[in-house]
Structure formats: C-alpha cells, structure tokens
Design an enzyme around this catalytic site. Sequence first.
Site, PDB file in Angstrom:
ATOM      1  N   GLY A 189     -37.798 -87.024 -62.813  1.00 53.90           N
ATOM      2  CA  GLY A 189     -38.716 -88.056 -62.412  1.00 53.90           C
ATOM      3  C   GLY A 189     -40.129 -87.927 -63.454  1.00 53.90           C
ATOM      4  CB  SER A 190     -40.645 -87.972 -66.425  1.00 54.90           C
ATOM      5  OG  SER A 190     -39.333 -88.295 -66.687  1.00 54.90           O
TER       6      SER A 190
END
Length: 233
Positions: A189-190
């Site tokens: 997640g980013s």
Amino acid sequence: MSILASIRKTIPPVHREGYPFIAIAAVLTLVIFLVSTFWGMLALGLTVWTALFFRDPQRVTPIREGLVVSPADGVISQITLAIPPRELDLSDTPLLRVSVFMNVFNVHVNRAPVTGRVARIAYKPGIFLNADLDKASEDNERNGFIFQTAFGPVGCVQIAGLIARRIVCFVREGEEMGAGERFGLIRFGSRVDIYLPPGTRLLVAEGQLATAGETMIADFAAQGGRDTAYRVS
C-alpha cells in the site's frame, strides 16, 4: 496451447522480491493447518494474497516519443500544483503533480514513466501516514527520482504508506531507461507522485484508474497543454 502454457498466460508471474514473504507465509500456513483446519484455511488465504500482492504481469507500453505513462497501478488520487521534494533539487516553483494511489490489492511493481536517464535518486526517511493524504508527500518515507528526458526533467517519487514499510529500488543513477521498464517496488500500500515540466499536456483526470506502464498520463509533444491553465481547486 499446452496446459502449462495456458496456466502461465492466466496467472501472472511473481516478482523475486516476494519469494521470501510467500515462503514464510506458506510455512506458517502448514504449521497452522496442523493445529486447526479453520485457521489454516484463513492462513492459506493470506498466503494466496501475498503471492498476488507481488505479482508482476507483463505490460504493453505505448511507443511514441513524448508520452508519459503511469508509474504505478491504482487510482489518480490527486492532480495539483506543488513544489517537488527539496532533496530532488528539481524546482523551487510549483510543478504539475499527478499522484497515483495504490491499495493493497494493486500491483506494486513501479515502472519508469518516461524514456530517459536516471539523473538523480534521493531517499528520505520519514513517517508512515496514510499515503492518500496530501501531507504524505512531505512527511512520509520516500524515494525520489529525476528522469532526464529530451523534453526536460521529470520527477517521480515513491511514497511509503500507512502499511507500506519498505521501498525497493532496482536502478542506479546514470542508468538509461525506457518508458515502462521496472525501477522499483513498494510493499503493502503506497503512492507514487509524478512532477511534470511546464507545457506538458495532461491526459488524465482525478478518479481515473491507471495501469503501470500502459496508461498515458501526459504528452510532452503537445506543448501548451492543460497544465498552463490548471488551477488548484
């Protein structure tokens, strides 16, 4: 077509960065199955998700001089004018910034948005806010790149998120890259920000889904594009 070839075509390959995580998840799953079938099934689901997280499918990148493609899978979460991170030494004035947010179900292998030379790589430690927040660009751990192109420098910044705790870089300063080639990965997640030079024509809108190496973000060849009239809402 053989069964093996059909499977290879249907199931995308896994990036080597994921091998240790998948192996650990698989071993834990086997151990948990010895204790409980129910919890073992849940662990098996987690193992499958881990393998899917590190998938690295082939992409077909548009071939035309001046195109900027998405460096990440996800959603175009923000388009704004912003000053690039200071460590990149890219510009003291606001540039058009396109942000692509990746959730935990997206492919996390990042690809070069343009064809050019990796003129600079600058890592900056930081905290781990939700990558979808605007201040994550300033406060979160990040790894920034400058790609030098025939149309000017393009900034690209990998930003770690609330769950992402590891940014992986595959390239070095001075390397020549083609648009769509793999340059890094962010675990779990980013977000990736792209900073575009003045006069670039924008081709996407907020909320649009993007595919790394394939979705056209902007066009250098069409000068005097949307960014010259862009206003922050």
